[in-house]
Design a protein around this motif. Sequence first.
Motif, short mmCIF file in Angstrom:
data_model
loop_
_atom_site.label_atom_id
_atom_site.label_comp_id
_atom_site.label_asym_id
_atom_site.label_seq_id
_atom_site.Cartn_x
_atom_site.Cartn_y
_atom_site.Cartn_z
N ALA A 41 0.83 -1.20 0.00
CA ALA A 41 0.00 0.00 0.00
C ALA A 41 0.87 1.26 0.00
O ALA A 41 0.55 2.26 -0.66
CB ALA A 41 -0.93 -0.01 1.21
N TYR A 42 1.98 1.20 0.72
CA TYR A 42 2.92 2.33 0.73
C TYR A 42 3.50 2.55 -0.66
O TYR A 42 3.62 3.70 -1.12
CB TYR A 42 4.04 2.05 1.74
N PHE A 43 3.85 1.46 -1.34
CA PHE A 43 4.37 1.58 -2.70
C PHE A 43 3.33 2.20 -3.64
O PHE A 43 3.67 2.99 -4.52
CB PHE A 43 4.79 0.21 -3.24
N LEU A 44 2.06 1.86 -3.42
CA LEU A 44 1.00 2.44 -4.24
C LEU A 44 0.88 3.94 -4.00
O LEU A 44 0.73 4.73 -4.95
CB LEU A 44 -0.33 1.75 -3.93
N LEU A 45 0.95 4.33 -2.72
CA LEU A 45 0.85 5.76 -2.38
C LEU A 45 2.01 6.56 -2.95
O LEU A 45 1.85 7.72 -3.34
CB LEU A 45 0.80 5.93 -0.86
N THR A 46 3.19 5.94 -2.99
CA THR A 46 4.37 6.65 -3.50
C THR A 46 4.54 6.47 -5.01
O THR A 46 5.58 6.81 -5.56
CB THR A 46 5.64 6.15 -2.79
N GLU A 47 3.49 5.90 -5.64
CA GLU A 47 3.48 5.72 -7.09
C GLU A 47 4.67 4.89 -7.58
O GLU A 47 5.29 5.18 -8.60
CB GLU A 47 3.43 7.07 -7.81
N PHE A 48 4.96 3.85 -6.80
CA PHE A 48 5.96 2.85 -7.19
C PHE A 48 7.32 3.49 -7.50
O PHE A 48 7.84 3.38 -8.62
CB PHE A 48 5.48 2.02 -8.38
N SER A 49 7.84 4.14 -6.48
CA SER A 49 9.10 4.88 -6.65
C SER A 49 10.32 3.98 -6.76
O SER A 49 11.39 4.42 -7.18
CB SER A 49 9.29 5.85 -5.48
N PHE A 50 10.19 2.70 -6.35
CA PHE A 50 11.30 1.76 -6.45
C PHE A 50 11.13 0.86 -7.67
O PHE A 50 9.99 0.56 -8.06
CB PHE A 50 11.42 0.92 -5.18
N PRO A 51 12.20 0.40 -8.26
CA PRO A 51 12.11 -0.42 -9.49
C PRO A 51 11.23 -1.65 -9.36
O PRO A 51 10.47 -1.97 -10.26
CB PRO A 51 13.57 -0.80 -9.77
N ALA A 52 11.34 -2.35 -8.22
CA ALA A 52 10.58 -3.60 -8.06
C ALA A 52 9.29 -3.41 -7.27
O ALA A 52 8.62 -4.38 -6.94
CB ALA A 52 11.46 -4.64 -7.36
N LYS A 54 6.34 -2.15 -8.09
CA LYS A 54 5.12 -2.55 -8.79
C LYS A 54 4.97 -4.06 -8.77
O LYS A 54 3.86 -4.59 -8.56
CB LYS A 54 5.16 -2.06 -10.25
N TRP A 55 6.07 -4.76 -8.96
CA TRP A 55 6.05 -6.23 -8.89
C TRP A 55 5.64 -6.68 -7.48
O TRP A 55 4.82 -7.59 -7.33
CB TRP A 55 7.43 -6.76 -9.24
N PHE A 56 6.20 -6.03 -6.45
CA PHE A 56 5.86 -6.38 -5.08
C PHE A 56 4.39 -6.11 -4.80
O PHE A 56 3.72 -6.91 -4.14
CB PHE A 56 6.74 -5.58 -4.11
N TYR A 57 3.89 -4.98 -5.30
CA TYR A 57 2.48 -4.63 -5.09
C TYR A 57 1.56 -5.68 -5.70
O TYR A 57 0.61 -6.13 -5.06
CB TYR A 57 2.20 -3.26 -5.70
N ASP A 58 1.83 -6.07 -6.93
CA ASP A 58 0.99 -7.07 -7.59
C ASP A 58 1.02 -8.40 -6.85
O ASP A 58 0.02 -9.13 -6.83
CB ASP A 58 1.46 -7.29 -9.03
N LEU A 59 2.13 -8.68 -6.23
CA LEU A 59 2.29 -9.97 -5.56
C LEU A 59 1.66 -10.01 -4.17
O LEU A 59 1.13 -11.05 -3.75
CB LEU A 59 3.79 -10.30 -5.45
N PHE A 60 1.69 -8.86 -3.44
CA PHE A 60 1.27 -8.88 -2.04
C PHE A 60 0.15 -7.90 -1.70
O PHE A 60 -0.24 -7.81 -0.52
CB PHE A 60 2.46 -8.58 -1.13
#
Length: 245
Positions: A41-52, A54-60
């Motif tokens: 959820a944090y990655f989503l809020l930060t618009e996937f600022s790290f290379p992986a 988006k992959w982590f978001y889709d997975l978890f």
Amino acid sequence: MRMQQVSSHNIELPIHLYAKTIARCLIVAVICLTLAGVLSAYFLLTEFSFPASKWFYDLFSLDEELNIPAWYSAFSLLFCSGLLKTITAIKTEDRYFSQWKILYFIFLYLSFDEAFSFHEILIIPSVREWLHLNPIFYQTWVIPGAILLVFFAFKYLKFWLHLPHKTRYLFLIAAVVYVSGTLGMEMVGGLLREDFGRLSLITLIGIVVEEFLEMAGIVIFIYALLAYLSSLRTNLQLKIYISEN
């Protein structure tokens, strides 16, 4: 010619299932999946600022389908179904045999629904707009879901009262926790989406709480079923036959 004699042996491989140990392992799994969901959820809020990210978001992500949390929930519900099937096999002469059997089918359906989201068919935006439904009914499936829940509670009241005190208590806690997530937080989530938007922090917190309650409720129910099975003092035998043809 001497014919080779094939000997037959019965080999016993005892498997001991410890209710508390299984429950502890499942609790650890739920906590890990929840923390992974928070990070996604944090990655989503930060618009996937790290290379992986988006992959982590889709997975978890706890708000997506066909990923690790969804499959975990599906298999844990399937485990509940298997335990209920076992109890049904033991309770063939019990007055509440049919109730146990129906519970087995209900959790079997819930498992497949968790995996493939059949209930999404009941989400009809046009109906929501046409009836001017309150935002708590944003996910329109909660309406038939609530009706079925009331019907189920009425039909199963005597069955629930007939259960041993400990099992009755655990079943109630599991039901309250699980329904608080599936129906309660789903309705709250509709309000949050309406007022704050899907990608707001508070909406994502609501999603995490919803999924955690669902997974925690299933763990409590699994423990309740295992504890109930242990109280029956019944030895279960699993026989496996292997043939060449």
